[in-house]
Design an enzyme around this catalytic site. Sequence first.
Site, PDB file in Angstrom:
ATOM      1  N   GLU A 489       0.835  -1.214   0.000  1.00 53.22           N
ATOM      2  CA  GLU A 489       0.000   0.000   0.000  1.00 53.22           C
ATOM      3  C   GLU A 489       0.863   1.253   0.000  1.00 53.22           C
ATOM      4  OE1 GLU A 489      -2.942  -0.263  -0.838  1.00 53.22           O
ATOM      5  OE2 GLU A 489      -3.057  -2.429  -0.544  1.00 53.22           O
ATOM      6  N   HIS A 492       1.778   2.205  -3.522  1.00 51.06           N
ATOM      7  CA  HIS A 492       0.763   3.051  -4.160  1.00 51.06           C
ATOM      8  C   HIS A 492       0.931   4.500  -3.690  1.00 51.06           C
ATOM      9  CE1 HIS A 492      -1.680   0.023  -6.102  1.00 51.06           C
ATOM     10  NE2 HIS A 492      -1.924  -0.631  -4.990  1.00 51.06           N
TER      11      HIS A 492
HETATM   12 ZN   LIG Z   1      -2.685  -2.565  -4.753  1.00 42.31          ZN
END
Ligand SMILES: [Zn+2]
Length: 699
Positions: A489, A492
Amino acid sequence: MAFLVMSCNNSKENKEQNNSEASMNDTENPLLAESTLPYFAPNFKLLKNEHFKPAIVAGIEQQKAAVEEIANNPEDPTFENTVLALEKSGEQLNRALQVFNALGSANTNDTIQALDEEMAPRLAAQKDAIYLNEKLFQRFKTLYEKRQSLDLDSESLKLLENYYEDFEIAGANLSAEDKEQLKKYNAQLATLTTKFGKTLLAANNDGAVTFTEKEQLSGVSEDVLQSRKNEKGEGWTIPLQNTTQQPLLASMDNRDSRQKLFESAWYRADGGDHDTRGIVKEIVELRAKKAQLLGFNNYAEWSLQKTMAKNPANVNKFFSGLIPAATAKAQSEAGEIQKMIASKGGDFTLEPWDWNYYAEMVRKAKYDLDENQIKPYFEMYTVLEKGVFYAAEKLYGITFKERKDIPVYHEDMRVYELFEENGDALGLFYVDYFARPSKRGGAWMSNFVTQSKLYNKKPVIYNVCNFPKPSEGKPALLTYDEVETMFHEFGHALHGFFADQEYPSLSGTAVARDFVEFPSQFNENWALYPEVLKNYAVHYKTGEPIPQELIDKIKKSGTFNQGYSLTENLASSNLDMQWHTISADKDIEDVNGFEKEALHKTHLDVVHAVPPRYRSTYFAHIFSGGYAAGYYSYLWTEMLHHDAYNWFENHGGLTRENGQRFRDMILSRGNTQDLEKMYKKWRGSDPKIEPMLKARGLK
Ligand SMILES: [Zn+2]
């Protein structure tokens, strides 16, 4: 009025919902104006449920008016009065939706849920009002056709092209008659995909298997048995999961019971009261007709236009590179499992319902990883600050400082401010890691504020996970999977933080589905990188570093059962692509026959005991979710991230120089470049599948 009958426990909220649209006292609604907090961060201290609706409605109205003004502008179209004006038209709406969507996923309540249902059709209609607006499209078309003479910088040109392509994809270029036809197809498809979802849900519920004798469930843990007990106390009912394989099959000793559960999963929605075959046939035929109307040979060709893979031929080529290695490995895993069956006194040929049960024995014998041994080395905030942040600092030079003065929507959250190497402010990062009932499952990243130079905005980004919350005073200890999720995460997040775009709609993570998971998956690689691991994986009590033996076990366990898992995924990915490359004149006679043939001609049926992860009849991703002709993306980005990490390995690994180059050429580019060319320029060649195969232990 529908919203008045929605259940809502709070009478004060009910009363306030009764206000007519957008008539709230606007001065107090923090979503109606730009936030005055640092980085324009949302002011959760002031935000109330009743603020969402007026803010979203005001945003819709404002955008509608702006779109009408652009479309009816008597002046000739220019980049400023048309492209830029449309880009700016959604600012108010986005501000409200970014906060609304964040809470809808991570901290929802009855009011938010009811409003979400109420707003979904209005937001869909808003999109149509833009992309099927004939006058607006003509202005874009005029500009698009003379785009090379407009003297635009490359990002502005990309913005124009991007909008134009979206108009085209939506069918704006069709004749009035064809547009009507397209609308009919879209409406029919919307009805059919909803019907697929509902029918599958019913089939799933119907497919739950009840066992009446305890012996039938021998091997299943007492905890699970307890939770699956019938209300009448007449046995145990096992509900179906979405996939072909069912988790309990790994522990069920009774072979007949395994077969029963497996077959219930396999044959769900294939006949009976909740049959989806007719719906599948209608959907794929309609999609093919829609593509034909839009000028394409098939649906996949149409839907892959803006992706990195670009067309079905490239996707199929990618599959054919993987299939031999995947099935060969699955074959050898099957051999190993067959031996395990024999060693346990079994005298039968391995079937799909036996796989997980005996594979679990193989795993225990060869790859066993005891989570309880590992977890003390993975304290959550140590992993974040000394692992995830540390790797980012080494690669990109950024630093982190906790801020306790920024309002959050839940007390479990933490906020950090990010700085560039030279001390410049970079953005705000929120983490919301613990599971709770008001949060949906899974993990994700998104923006409260999107980076854009146009509005002089720096990114405000959050990561949400569902790690179990420890009891008061206890540390949060993670499994290795959860550690990887945290790195993922944050990958991202980095894509969002390093965004360096003029325009918000091209900024950061606004890229195609077969690229967006690349930076996140890539970031997972640093979790086991020795220098990073050494820095964060220390025992939370003693401070001892994690023993090498445990690291080796983690690494080895990553290659367990990979032939099976890649083959089952390829089988479904391939089904998706074949269903969406049929031509408009194709008449599907038999859904099951088509499926069988599709697997046969791609040699994905060579290992009998490895069925597709989803059969067509219950493949919700492609028949009711948004993944039609897109299920391949998961494997595609897996190829990219291993290939990219391979480049790092060959160029000195975790260094500032390597990180900067990756940031400059990939992470900062948002959607401003052709993804295939951008990748190739950074990598020096097209992505290769070998590093992925090696990482899965297939080479
Ligand atoms: Zn992802």
